[in-house]
Motif scaffolding. Structure first.
Motif, PDB file in Angstrom:
ATOM      1  N   ARG A 149       1.031  -0.943   0.423  1.00  0.00           N
ATOM      2  CA  ARG A 149       0.127   0.275   0.056  1.00  0.00           C
ATOM      3  C   ARG A 149       0.874   0.835   0.360  1.00  0.00           C
ATOM      4  O   ARG A 149       0.327   2.349  -0.597  1.00  0.00           O
ATOM      5  N   THR A 150       2.205   1.228   0.718  1.00  0.00           N
ATOM      6  CA  THR A 150       2.744   2.563   0.989  1.00  0.00           C
ATOM      7  C   THR A 150       3.766   2.877  -0.734  1.00  0.00           C
ATOM      8  O   THR A 150       3.620   3.992  -0.992  1.00  0.00           O
ATOM      9  N   THR A 151       3.879   1.596  -0.877  1.00  0.00           N
ATOM     10  CA  THR A 151       5.130   2.219  -2.087  1.00  0.00           C
ATOM     11  C   THR A 151       3.990   1.865  -3.340  1.00  0.00           C
ATOM     12  O   THR A 151       4.724   2.268  -4.958  1.00  0.00           O
ATOM     13  N   THR A 152       3.286   1.745  -3.706  1.00  0.00           N
ATOM     14  CA  THR A 152       2.629   2.090  -4.681  1.00  0.00           C
ATOM     15  C   THR A 152       1.329   2.842  -4.333  1.00  0.00           C
ATOM     16  O   THR A 152       1.048   3.429  -5.760  1.00  0.00           O
ATOM     17  N   LEU A 153       0.654   3.316  -3.381  1.00  0.00           N
ATOM     18  CA  LEU A 153      -0.210   4.612  -3.037  1.00  0.00           C
ATOM     19  C   LEU A 153       0.294   5.169  -2.564  1.00  0.00           C
ATOM     20  O   LEU A 153      -0.577   6.426  -2.641  1.00  0.00           O
ATOM     21  N   THR A 157       7.163  12.493  -3.751  1.00  0.00           N
ATOM     22  CA  THR A 157       8.219  11.928  -3.056  1.00  0.00           C
ATOM     23  C   THR A 157       7.446  10.137  -2.818  1.00  0.00           C
ATOM     24  O   THR A 157       8.475   9.450  -2.012  1.00  0.00           O
ATOM     25  N   ALA A 158       6.494  10.433  -3.019  1.00  0.00           N
ATOM     26  CA  ALA A 158       5.785   8.669  -2.637  1.00  0.00           C
ATOM     27  C   ALA A 158       5.328   7.682  -3.440  1.00  0.00           C
ATOM     28  O   ALA A 158       5.078   8.476  -4.627  1.00  0.00           O
ATOM     29  N   ALA A 159       4.965   6.199  -3.365  1.00  0.00           N
ATOM     30  CA  ALA A 159       4.567   5.508  -4.642  1.00  0.00           C
ATOM     31  C   ALA A 159       5.234   6.010  -6.085  1.00  0.00           C
ATOM     32  O   ALA A 159       4.386   5.532  -6.758  1.00  0.00           O
ATOM     33  N   GLY A 160       6.016   6.301  -5.995  1.00  0.00           N
ATOM     34  CA  GLY A 160       6.863   5.740  -7.010  1.00  0.00           C
ATOM     35  C   GLY A 160       7.235   4.703  -7.662  1.00  0.00           C
ATOM     36  O   GLY A 160       6.858   4.520  -9.014  1.00  0.00           O
ATOM     37  N   HIS A 194      15.610   9.807  -8.379  1.00  0.00           N
ATOM     38  CA  HIS A 194      15.375   9.864  -6.691  1.00  0.00           C
ATOM     39  C   HIS A 194      14.497  10.230  -6.522  1.00  0.00           C
ATOM     40  O   HIS A 194      13.824  10.535  -5.338  1.00  0.00           O
ATOM     41  N   ARG A 195      13.658  10.621  -6.433  1.00  0.00           N
ATOM     42  CA  ARG A 195      12.213  11.737  -6.426  1.00  0.00           C
ATOM     43  C   ARG A 195      10.896  10.957  -6.152  1.00  0.00           C
ATOM     44  O   ARG A 195      10.798  11.168  -5.466  1.00  0.00           O
ATOM     45  N   TRP A 196      10.911   9.684  -6.867  1.00  0.00           N
ATOM     46  CA  TRP A 196      10.329   9.253  -6.671  1.00  0.00           C
ATOM     47  C   TRP A 196      10.379   7.686  -5.455  1.00  0.00           C
ATOM     48  O   TRP A 196       9.863   7.189  -5.304  1.00  0.00           O
ATOM     49  N   ALA A 197      11.927   7.977  -5.275  1.00  0.00           N
ATOM     50  CA  ALA A 197      11.907   7.647  -4.168  1.00  0.00           C
ATOM     51  C   ALA A 197      12.410   5.334  -4.363  1.00  0.00           C
ATOM     52  O   ALA A 197      12.379   4.377  -4.140  1.00  0.00           O
ATOM     53  N   LEU A 198      13.080   5.584  -6.082  1.00  0.00           N
ATOM     54  CA  LEU A 198      13.100   4.231  -6.402  1.00  0.00           C
ATOM     55  C   LEU A 198      14.858   3.650  -7.062  1.00  0.00           C
ATOM     56  O   LEU A 198      15.069   3.158  -7.206  1.00  0.00           O
ATOM     57  N   ALA A 199      15.560   5.002  -6.207  1.00  0.00           N
ATOM     58  CA  ALA A 199      17.007   4.968  -6.297  1.00  0.00           C
ATOM     59  C   ALA A 199      17.784   3.587  -5.592  1.00  0.00           C
ATOM     60  O   ALA A 199      17.476   3.578  -4.028  1.00  0.00           O
ATOM     61  N   ILE A 214      26.802   5.852 -14.755  1.00  0.00           N
ATOM     62  CA  ILE A 214      27.853   7.333 -14.405  1.00  0.00           C
ATOM     63  C   ILE A 214      26.750   7.427 -13.545  1.00  0.00           C
ATOM     64  O   ILE A 214      27.126   8.262 -12.923  1.00  0.00           O
ATOM     65  N   LEU A 215      25.276   7.541 -13.709  1.00  0.00           N
ATOM     66  CA  LEU A 215      24.539   8.130 -13.189  1.00  0.00           C
ATOM     67  C   LEU A 215      24.131   7.477 -12.205  1.00  0.00           C
ATOM     68  O   LEU A 215      23.153   8.041 -11.062  1.00  0.00           O
ATOM     69  N   SER A 216      24.977   6.498 -11.787  1.00  0.00           N
ATOM     70  CA  SER A 216      24.453   5.222 -10.528  1.00  0.00           C
ATOM     71  C   SER A 216      22.705   5.311 -11.120  1.00  0.00           C
ATOM     72  O   SER A 216      22.186   5.146 -10.005  1.00  0.00           O
ATOM     73  N   SER A 217      21.719   5.036 -12.156  1.00  0.00           N
ATOM     74  CA  SER A 217      19.978   4.514 -12.394  1.00  0.00           C
ATOM     75  C   SER A 217      20.439   3.556 -12.999  1.00  0.00           C
ATOM     76  O   SER A 217      20.367   3.114 -14.073  1.00  0.00           O
ATOM     77  N   TRP A 218      18.977   2.924 -11.879  1.00  0.00           N
ATOM     78  CA  TRP A 218      19.322   1.925 -13.011  1.00  0.00           C
ATOM     79  C   TRP A 218      17.808   2.078 -13.563  1.00  0.00           C
ATOM     80  O   TRP A 218      17.167   1.114 -15.131  1.00  0.00           O
ATOM     81  N   LEU A 219      16.849   3.040 -13.618  1.00  0.00           N
ATOM     82  CA  LEU A 219      15.701   3.548 -14.087  1.00  0.00           C
ATOM     83  C   LEU A 219      16.191   3.900 -16.011  1.00  0.00           C
ATOM     84  O   LEU A 219      16.081   3.617 -17.370  1.00  0.00           O
TER      85      LEU A 219
END
Length: 312
Positions: A29-33, A86-89, A166-171, A244-249
């Motif tokens: 619930r917290t990670t998706t909504l 910054t939630a629900a990423g 980073h903003r969506w707390a997915l890093a 380089i950006l340390s971004s899996w996305l």
């Protein structure tokens, strides 16, 4: 059509399971909504997402349109909410995937196919470059294309994706040595891309852009060992930028681009080359691989003996 219906059936089942998890597993619930009230969201989402997907699974096209439209709308709203709060990423990613799948399924259901031809239409339709243009003109045009496309695809979009990650707390934190490795890989891939572009513009008498394709079949330089060195370079560059950006996305963005290129663009490009160069291209295609470089037996000759093949 059947694959479209099957997708909506799977989506409906996944929606039911997701909503059960939302009400029974707090972390889901917290990670998706985030902080959204699940009851209020469910009031609209259950009938418009789950219910419409069920009807679409039975071949009702209006329901497929409704489910797809609602999914895209929710994705957009959730992205705004996640950016602000910054939630629900993870919810954004899940819904974005559902939107992509729904669009494809809707096309299969309504049209019986995915209309990929629009990608190579209009200004991106395959056309040979002006044959009277000089080599210097082709090189200059190719250089301008590289600046624009590399700037957009390797700088602007990755930086934006990494910022949203980073903003969506997915890093996810990458090991420190990934950055230097990414720089080395980026340099090597960029060198391959520049070499490929130079060979294409000088020997092919054209540019990498579909609207100004080469007038000659190029089998020199890196094209001796692999058919699409520029595409390989671009994909590897994207992955390197992600490191380089340390971004899996960003890495996922680069790999997704490879799938789009391979399954959407490449078939049209190779059909165009087959039409213009005939048996000569087909022999080349059968001899040189698309993705995995190798030196075919009949091409193990000095580079100076290789040349661009002009259309007959």
């Amino acid at each position: 059509m059947r694959w479209g219906q099957r997708y909506f059936a799977v989506q409906a089942a996944a929606g039911v399971l997701w909503w059960i998890a939302v009400f029974t597993v707090p972390v889901v619930r917290t990670t998706t909504l985030g902080g959204l009230d699940p009851v209020l969201v469910a009031v609209a989402d259950v009938p418009l997402f789950v219910g419409a997907s069920v009807l679409a699974a039975f071949g009702i096209r209006s329901a497929a349109v409704l489910a797809t439209g609602w999914t895209a709308f929710v994705t957009a709203l959730l992205a705004v909410y996640a950016t602000v709060s910054t939630a629900a990423g993870w919810g954004v990613l899940v819904m974005a995937a559902a939107t992509a799948g729904s669009v494809v399924a809707l096309c299969l259901l309504v049209l019986g196919r995915v209309p990929t031809a629009w990608v190579v239409s209009g200004p991106f339709a395959f056309r040979p470059a002006a044959i009277r243009s000089s080599t210097a003109t082709h090189v200059a045009t190719t250089s301008a294309q590289i600046v624009v496309f590399w700037g957009l695809c390797l700088v602007v979009i990755p930086v934006l994706v990494a910022a949203l990650e980073h903003r969506w707390a997915l890093a996810v934190e990458f090991p420190a040595f990934f950055g230097p490795i990414g720089v080395v890989i980026l340099g090597a891939a960029s060198a391959l891309g520049l070499w490929s572009a130079y060979v294409m513009s000088t020997l092919g008498r054209g540019t990498p852009l579909p609207s100004a394709m080469p007038n000659s079949l190029v089998i020199a330089g890196p094209y001796r060992w692999v058919r699409n060195p520029m595409a390989i370079a671009g994909i590897v560059q994207g992955v390197a930028v992600g490191l380089i950006l340390s971004s899996w996305l960003v890495v996922a963005y680069a790999l997704a681009g490879s799938l789009v290129w391979n399954y959407v663009i490449r078939p049209y490009e190779e059909a165009d080359l087959s039409t213009r160069f005939g048996a000569e291209f087909r022999r080349y295609r059968d001899t040189v691989r698309c993705w995995v470089p190798r030196i075919p037996a009949d091409q193990r000759v000095p580079a100076a003996d290789q040349r661009a093949k002009k259309p007959r």
